[in-house]
Design a protein around this motif. Structure first.
Motif, PDB file in Angstrom:
ATOM      1  N   ALA A 199       0.828  -1.366  -0.090  1.00 34.89           N
ATOM      2  CA  ALA A 199      -0.327   0.332   0.363  1.00 34.89           C
ATOM      3  C   ALA A 199       0.423   1.507  -0.252  1.00 34.89           C
ATOM      4  N   ILE A 200       2.164   1.371   0.972  1.00 32.57           N
ATOM      5  CA  ILE A 200       2.715   2.440   1.154  1.00 32.57           C
ATOM      6  C   ILE A 200       3.278   2.734  -0.430  1.00 32.57           C
ATOM      7  N   PRO A 201       4.245   1.775  -0.770  1.00 34.93           N
ATOM      8  CA  PRO A 201       4.843   2.889  -2.429  1.00 34.93           C
ATOM      9  C   PRO A 201       3.678   2.210  -3.933  1.00 34.93           C
ATOM     10  N   THR A 202       2.643   1.855  -3.156  1.00 31.89           N
ATOM     11  CA  THR A 202       1.738   1.816  -3.776  1.00 31.89           C
ATOM     12  C   THR A 202       1.162   3.100  -4.483  1.00 31.89           C
ATOM     13  N   TYR A 203       0.409   3.855  -2.857  1.00 33.11           N
ATOM     14  CA  TYR A 203      -0.011   4.900  -3.274  1.00 33.11           C
ATOM     15  C   TYR A 203       1.081   6.312  -2.716  1.00 33.11           C
ATOM     16  N   GLY A 204       2.339   5.998  -3.123  1.00 33.09           N
ATOM     17  CA  GLY A 204       2.993   7.057  -2.726  1.00 33.09           C
ATOM     18  C   GLY A 204       2.978   7.713  -1.154  1.00 33.09           C
ATOM     19  N   LEU A 205       3.044   6.704   0.082  1.00 34.01           N
ATOM     20  CA  LEU A 205       2.598   7.496   0.841  1.00 34.01           C
ATOM     21  C   LEU A 205       3.953   7.142   1.834  1.00 34.01           C
ATOM     22  N   GLU A 206       5.282   6.990   1.633  1.00 38.99           N
ATOM     23  CA  GLU A 206       6.544   7.243   2.102  1.00 38.99           C
ATOM     24  C   GLU A 206       6.706   7.925   2.992  1.00 38.99           C
ATOM     25  N   ASP A 207       5.902   9.160   2.810  1.00 43.73           N
ATOM     26  CA  ASP A 207       6.306  11.346   3.779  1.00 43.73           C
ATOM     27  C   ASP A 207       5.743  10.666   4.747  1.00 43.73           C
ATOM     28  N   TYR A 208       4.781   9.305   5.168  1.00 44.19           N
ATOM     29  CA  TYR A 208       3.934   8.863   6.442  1.00 44.19           C
ATOM     30  C   TYR A 208       4.819   8.396   7.538  1.00 44.19           C
ATOM     31  N   GLU A 209       4.788   8.610   8.504  1.00 41.08           N
ATOM     32  CA  GLU A 209       4.864   7.575   9.216  1.00 41.08           C
ATOM     33  C   GLU A 209       4.628   6.177   9.522  1.00 41.08           C
ATOM     34  N   PHE A 210       4.567   5.449   9.338  1.00 34.37           N
ATOM     35  CA  PHE A 210       4.159   3.930   9.527  1.00 34.37           C
ATOM     36  C   PHE A 210       4.009   3.206  11.019  1.00 34.37           C
ATOM     37  N   ILE A 211       3.716   3.665  11.917  1.00 26.20           N
ATOM     38  CA  ILE A 211       3.789   2.730  13.403  1.00 26.20           C
ATOM     39  C   ILE A 211       3.285   1.937  13.741  1.00 26.20           C
ATOM     40  N   VAL A 212       4.326   0.963  13.596  1.00 24.60           N
ATOM     41  CA  VAL A 212       4.071  -0.511  13.674  1.00 24.60           C
ATOM     42  C   VAL A 212       4.253  -0.620  15.693  1.00 24.60           C
ATOM     43  N   SER A 213       3.282  -1.193  15.784  1.00 29.52           N
ATOM     44  CA  SER A 213       2.602  -1.245  17.462  1.00 29.52           C
ATOM     45  C   SER A 213       1.861  -2.739  17.631  1.00 29.52           C
ATOM     46  N   SER A 214       1.649  -2.377  18.054  1.00 35.20           N
ATOM     47  CA  SER A 214       0.097  -3.369  18.561  1.00 35.20           C
ATOM     48  C   SER A 214      -1.182  -3.466  18.450  1.00 35.20           C
ATOM     49  N   THR A 215      -2.417  -4.456  17.864  1.00 36.52           N
ATOM     50  CA  THR A 215      -3.560  -3.811  18.631  1.00 36.52           C
ATOM     51  C   THR A 215      -4.328  -3.354  19.040  1.00 36.52           C
ATOM     52  N   PRO A 216      -3.902  -3.826  20.601  1.00 33.77           N
ATOM     53  CA  PRO A 216      -4.699  -2.933  22.066  1.00 33.77           C
ATOM     54  C   PRO A 216      -4.255  -1.402  21.933  1.00 33.77           C
ATOM     55  N   ALA A 217      -2.870  -1.551  21.437  1.00 36.92           N
ATOM     56  CA  ALA A 217      -2.749  -0.038  20.751  1.00 36.92           C
ATOM     57  C   ALA A 217      -3.124   0.671  19.841  1.00 36.92           C
ATOM     58  N   MET A 218      -3.290   0.279  18.874  1.00 39.93           N
ATOM     59  CA  MET A 218      -4.201   0.773  17.760  1.00 39.93           C
ATOM     60  C   MET A 218      -5.296   0.730  18.304  1.00 39.93           C
ATOM     61  N   LEU A 219      -6.187   0.470  18.054  1.00 40.30           N
ATOM     62  CA  LEU A 219      -7.429   0.136  19.254  1.00 40.30           C
ATOM     63  C   LEU A 219      -7.518   1.790  19.818  1.00 40.30           C
ATOM     64  N   SER A 220      -6.652   1.691  20.865  1.00 46.53           N
ATOM     65  CA  SER A 220      -6.123   2.258  22.199  1.00 46.53           C
ATOM     66  C   SER A 220      -6.357   4.100  21.051  1.00 46.53           C
ATOM     67  N   GLU A 221      -5.803   4.569  20.227  1.00 38.86           N
ATOM     68  CA  GLU A 221      -6.126   5.476  19.743  1.00 38.86           C
ATOM     69  C   GLU A 221      -7.104   5.752  18.706  1.00 38.86           C
ATOM     70  N   LEU A 222      -7.289   4.793  17.981  1.00 35.10           N
ATOM     71  CA  LEU A 222      -8.404   4.736  17.058  1.00 35.10           C
ATOM     72  C   LEU A 222     -10.093   5.258  18.317  1.00 35.10           C
ATOM     73  N   LYS A 223     -10.012   4.511  19.409  1.00 35.08           N
ATOM     74  CA  LYS A 223     -10.705   5.242  20.380  1.00 35.08           C
ATOM     75  C   LYS A 223     -10.471   6.615  20.454  1.00 35.08           C
ATOM     76  N   LYS A 224      -9.438   7.067  20.763  1.00 38.80           N
ATOM     77  CA  LYS A 224      -9.024   7.801  21.132  1.00 38.80           C
ATOM     78  C   LYS A 224      -9.442   9.045  20.844  1.00 38.80           C
ATOM     79  N   ALA A 225      -9.119   8.781  19.560  1.00 43.36           N
ATOM     80  CA  ALA A 225      -9.139   9.220  18.099  1.00 43.36           C
ATOM     81  C   ALA A 225     -10.259   9.882  17.636  1.00 43.36           C
ATOM     82  N   THR A 226     -11.540   8.914  17.665  1.00 47.01           N
ATOM     83  CA  THR A 226     -13.167   8.932  17.366  1.00 47.01           C
ATOM     84  C   THR A 226     -13.647  10.092  18.179  1.00 47.01           C
ATOM     85  N   ASP A 227     -13.466   9.220  19.809  1.00 43.96           N
ATOM     86  CA  ASP A 227     -14.072  10.119  21.125  1.00 43.96           C
ATOM     87  C   ASP A 227     -13.831  11.625  20.991  1.00 43.96           C
TER      88      ASP A 227
END
Length: 336
Positions: A199-227
């Motif tokens: 996805a990143i090379p196909t769509y030219g997203l190399e300037d994005y920081e790809f944060i490799v973390s964990s599923t719980p951490a991703m869900l926590s950030e998703l909840k925080k942002a949507t809240d």
């Protein structure tokens, strides 16, 4: 997912997935397009497993005689939420009709082996044509297919519902909207590999920081942002209860960089249809769409609900609000 190992996120929500196993395989976005022992590079079976319409062999079971053998063992795959959701859903319906059903957990390999050897009656979580192709190559002559029940199993990039991007192709020009961040999950997940290598090379997203973390951490950030009403870009997959718990939607993928959607099939041991014609037909009748599946999984696995505990009780509660689902299932009228 395995009901005994749910991870809590900041005391607010639970991850609906297990930690990655040593071989890098779990339901943490690794079902499709992944790179572990449960992910096949292609199908060796002569059957075209990509050609299936959920519920296409449906029939009304209301006039069918009850099966004389009412004991059924159902296998569910450790680490896969939808596996336990479908298994306990089927168990609930069977028990309403006088069966005795037992759900047992397995890794996928031993699960298919047990099915082929007749130690397990039913598995409702066969991912095809890619993820479980190797197992079907090995065991297809020793098991029976009973149709597919879900047709949208896939890896995704997702955003909060009210954010501006509609397609992954929009993201290269919208980095500021998302803090130039993609919030990912575990390093060993197939979803992480697909995002990073495709996805990143196909769509030219190399300037994005790809944060490799964990599923719980991703869900926590998703909840925080949507809240808080902030924009967020995360790696996600279907089926997942996050689609019911949070205001989130998938981005379109015009280049197909995240891979094609897979189907989820029902399989039984050989001879199951002869021993359990009514229970077998109920498997063929089963169809679950994204809305129903995500709401069921949300009740079963999110911390705000049953948190992966008392899955039978969770399904019973969901059934109380979805009586029509079961009536349509029994009548064979779920197919589109």
């Amino acid at each position: 997912m395995k009901l005994t190992t749910m991870s809590k996120v900041g005391g607010v929500l639970a991850a609906s997935v297990l930690a990655l196993t040593a071989c890098g395989v779990s339901n943490e976005g690794g079902n499709s397009g992944g790179g572990g022992d449960e992910t096949a590079a292609g199908g060796g079976s002569e059957v075209d497993w990509s050609d299936c319409t959920p519920g296409e062999e449906s029939a009304d079971t209301s006039s069918m005689e009850a099966d004389s053998d009412t004991d059924i063992t159902i296998g569910a795959f450790d680490g896969w939420d939808e596996s336990f959701a479908a298994a306990h859903l089927y168990k609930y319906l069977l028990e309403q009709d006088g069966y005795t059903a037992d759900v047992q957990s397995f890794q996928a390999g031993p699960g298919y082996t047990g099915l082929a050897e007749g130690d397990i009656d039913v598995i409702l979580d066969g991912w095809l044509p890619l993820t479980h192709a190797d197992y079907l190559e090995q065991y297809s002559e020793d098991i029976e297919a009973h149709g597919c029940w879900y047709d949208n199993a896939k890896l995704t990039l997702a955003v909060n519902e009210d954010s501006p991007a509609q397609s992954i192709a929009d993201l290269a020009e919208m980095g500021d909207e998302y803090g130039n961040r993609i919030v990912g999950i575990e390093a060993g997940a197939g979803l992480t590999k697909t995002t990073e290598e495709s996805a990143i090379p196909t769509y030219g997203l190399e300037d994005y920081e790809f944060i490799v973390s964990s599923t719980p951490a991703m869900l926590s950030e998703l909840k925080k942002a949507t809240d808080s009403g902030d924009n967020i870009l995360v790696t996600l997959w279907r089926p997942h209860w996050a689609y019911d718990a949070f205001p989130v939607r998938d981005l379109e993928d015009p280049e197909g960089a995240m891979g094609e959607a897979e189907l989820i099939y029902n399989f039984t041991r050989s001879g199951f249809s002869d021993d359990h014609p009514k229970a077998g037909q109920l498997l063929k009748n089963l169809v679950i769409d994204d809305e129903a599946l995500s709401s069921l999984e949300n009740v079963m696995f999110s911390e705000e609900n049953y948190n992966g505990e008392d899955l039978d009780g969770a399904v019973e509660e969901w059934a109380g609000d979805n009586a029509e689902f079961f009536e349509n299932w029994k009548s064979g009228s779920m197919a589109g």
